[in-house]
Enzyme design. Structure first.
Site, mmCIF file in Angstrom:
data_model
loop_
_atom_site.group_PDB
_atom_site.id
_atom_site.type_symbol
_atom_site.label_atom_id
_atom_site.label_comp_id
_atom_site.label_asym_id
_atom_site.label_seq_id
_atom_site.Cartn_x
_atom_site.Cartn_y
_atom_site.Cartn_z
ATOM 1 N N CYS B 391 -1.653 6.453 -2.403
ATOM 2 C CA CYS B 391 -2.824 5.463 -2.885
ATOM 3 C C CYS B 391 -2.628 4.400 -3.047
ATOM 4 O O CYS B 391 -2.190 3.158 -2.497
ATOM 5 C CB CYS B 391 -3.054 6.176 -3.170
ATOM 6 S SG CYS B 391 -4.578 5.368 -3.834
ATOM 7 N N ASP B 392 -1.349 4.147 -4.132
ATOM 8 C CA ASP B 392 -1.352 2.875 -4.526
ATOM 9 C C ASP B 392 -0.408 1.813 -4.152
ATOM 10 O O ASP B 392 -0.581 0.285 -4.177
ATOM 11 C CB ASP B 392 -0.426 3.198 -5.738
ATOM 12 C CG ASP B 392 -1.371 3.556 -7.096
ATOM 13 O OD1 ASP B 392 -2.542 2.974 -7.261
ATOM 14 O OD2 ASP B 392 -1.180 3.985 -8.127
ATOM 15 N N VAL B 393 0.403 2.091 -2.955
ATOM 16 C CA VAL B 393 1.382 1.927 -1.997
ATOM 17 C C VAL B 393 0.979 1.180 -1.034
ATOM 18 O O VAL B 393 1.512 -0.050 -0.967
ATOM 19 C CB VAL B 393 2.707 2.848 -2.075
ATOM 20 C CG1 VAL B 393 3.325 2.812 -2.889
ATOM 21 C CG2 VAL B 393 2.432 3.941 -0.819
ATOM 22 N N SER B 432 -1.784 4.695 -10.737
ATOM 23 C CA SER B 432 -2.303 3.445 -11.729
ATOM 24 C C SER B 432 -3.626 3.696 -12.176
ATOM 25 O O SER B 432 -3.240 2.515 -13.105
ATOM 26 C CB SER B 432 -2.162 2.621 -10.619
ATOM 27 O OG SER B 432 -3.482 2.193 -10.150
#
Lengths: 96, 466
Positions: B391-393, B432
């Site tokens: 997700c965050d990447v 995050s």
């Protein structure tokens, strides 16, 4: 004094050379690299052996043996796991 | 001892180690490099046995045999999914050996140590003990035996400073007053440093684990090097320093890949605040911009129409053990004449290179794996991206939103592709806490649920109707 100077030189040089070399390891191999250097940190096995190079009391023997066990565990385990991991990496282009 | 010959022999062993490490530049030679490094360590042990009169051989051999058998049994049994926890555990074992050695040296040869070697021993003691406890916490978190969420106590920094002050105080006492009370001071340092290690690591959360585990790699090596100074053994110093360097490089690479500095990572992490009043229900699977009747149909269509596909794996793939299905799907798409590549973010997963090992386990050709810098330019011309458990990447908010926890973090530009298929467990934001605008995009096809199940379905439907 000379000994101390040599030791410090060894410390600094090894760190710098290690740093330069390892900066060039591709992310592909970062896990095996960490696993291998983890095994290398088991070089404390030398220290554990040196504990037995002079007269030791019972407590020192016990602590020394425990240090030996953890260090060899780390050493043998680390190199074996790294080898198992690296055997998994394959490429058709590089396999004859 | 310090004859020129001995020095040269030591240098040869160090060069052997360095040669082994330098073989890690390419995967074809890395296996040999590992063996060469093991040989270098064996040479070091043999040299010590030759030069010093090691007494109590039966006891020593028993210890070595026990450690060897244990290490070997664990190493052949561990599965690839357990590797991060196992490596953290072994960092801890290295820490134990280091602080035990430092303890024995500091408490017995009180007169024989010089101030410098004694000081170094105290450092080895404290760093070894802290490495041990921090590694145990890290290992517990990585094995999911401890909750991986960051834990922050009240006065967390205060407690850490208190520990540091005690270690400095006891260290000075040990330095100045070596004869009396050395065991008590040394034991006190071990206990307090271990407590500090726990305080230090409980505050580091799941996705920051790559930084923590790399850092502990470095401190384990550092502790060994300091023990080497205490014992005045060049090999121990050199090998320890090389490991410390390696851990430092990885720590920096991981920090850079998250655009965060080391102190901030270790100061604990506060996820982005959820919108006011947001209960967990808020994160129930929500419909994407254009809700297709059957998201799988849309995903299968997108994959079938695509000529080029990039797969982006994340920690969710590891959790769902979906790597086998993902590689199966990649093979299937390739046989249908499509270009299939994998793009891996440097901090994907829980340790450096985590995804690469899992994909290798699933028998993927590593030539198909690309690093962020090498593939980011190609997303715009790619027909379909398959995100599996990440997700965050791939969160474009890192580029567009100022002041959120991931602002400025380099990301994989998945959102530039024509279609993006997301196989994540749910629509919850990543570690995050930053909502991923990609999910709202019209390009996105969202397949919520276990990634292994979702990818299995894709395999069946892409294969079956081909």
């Amino acid at each position: 004094m000379l000994d101390l100077a040599i030791m410090l030189a060894v410390l600094v040089c090894s760190f710098i050379i290690g740093y330069l070399l390892i900066s060039r390891v591709p992310p592909l191999l970062h896990t095996p690299l960490m696993s291998m250097t983890n095994a290398v940190s088991a070089v404390t096995v030398i220290g554990a052996l040196l504990l037995f190079a002079v007269e030791t009391t019972g407590l020192e023997k016990a602590l020394g043996v425990f240090a030996l066990i953890t260090a060899t565990f780390n050493l043998v385990g680390g190199f074996t796991i790294t080898d198992r991991m690296l055997r998994l990496f394959r490429s058709d282009e590089h396999h004859q | 001892m310090t004859t020129t010959l001995a020095l040269l022999v030591d240098l040869a062993a160090i060069v052997l180690l360095i040669a082994g490490i330098s073989m890690f530049r390419a995967p074809q030679r890395a296996r040999l490099g590992n063996l060469v490094a093991a040989l270098a360590l064996t040479v070091a042990v043999v040299l010590v046995l030759r030069r010093h009169n090691v007494t109590g051989l039966p006891l020593v051999l028993t210890g070595v045999a026990a450690g060897t058998i244990l290490g070997w049994i664990v190493a052949v049994r561990v599965t690839m999914i357990q590797i991060p926890a196992m490596i953290a555990f072994q960092h801890g074992a290295g820490g134990v050996a280091a602080f035990l050695i430092a303890f024995v040296e500091l408490t017995r040869s009180a007169g024989a140590l010089t101030p410098v070697t004694r000081f170094s021993g105290i450092l080895g003691l404290a760093i070894g003990a802290a490495t041990f406890s921090a590694s145990m916490v890290a290992s517990g978190k990585l094995a999911a035996k401890l909750r991986s969420a960051p834990v922050s106590l009240r006065f967390h920094n205060g407690w850490l400073w208190l520990c540091a002050a005690f270690i400095v105080g006891a260290g000075i006492a040990l330095l100045l007053e070596p004869a009396s009370g050395a065991p008590a001071y040394a034991a006190g340092i071990i206990i307090v440093a271990a407590a500090a290690g726990i305080l230090f690591s409980i505050r580091v959360g799941g996705a920051d684990m790559p930084v923590l585990i790399s850092f502990l790699n470095a401190t384990a090596g550092l502790a060994a090097a300091f023990c080497g100074v205490t014992l005045e053994n060049r090999l121990l110093i050199a090998f320890g320093a090389v490991v410390a360097a390696s851990g430092s490089v990885l720590t920096l690479v991981m920090c850079r890949a998250m655009n965060r500095d080391l102190l901030k990572v270790f100061a604990g992490f506060t996820p982005a605040a959820a919108p006011a009043g947001a209960a967990p229900e808020h994160h129930e699977p929500k419909s994407p911009g254009v809700p297709p009747e059957d998201p799988f149909l849309a995903a299968v269509d997108a994959l079938k129409e695509a000529e080029s596909v990039i797969i982006v794996p994340g920690y969710g793939m590891a959790l769902a053990k979906a790597q086998f299905k993902v590689v199966e799907l990649a093979g299937l798409l390739e046989r249908q004449g499509k270009q299939v590549r994998f793009a891996i973010h440097p901090v994907a997963g829980r340790m450096p290179g985590h995804m690469h090992v899992l994909l290798a386990e699933a028998d993927l050709d590593y030539e198909q794996i690309f690093d962020m810098a090498d593939i980011n330019g190609d997303f715009a011309s790619t027909d379909a991206v398959l995100v599996v458990g990440a997700c965050d990447v791939v969160n474009p908010a890192a580029m567009t939103v100022e002041g959120c926890p991931i602002s400025g973090m380099p990301i994989l530009l998945a959102h530039e592709a024509k279609r993006v298929i997301v196989c994540n467990l749910d629509s919850r934001p990543g570690y995050s806490g930053v909502e991923n605008p990609l999910y709202e995009s019209e390009k996105a096809v969202l397949l919520w649920g276990d990634a292994s199940d979702s990818v299995s379905q894709l395999v069946t439907r892409v294969g079956g109707e081909a």
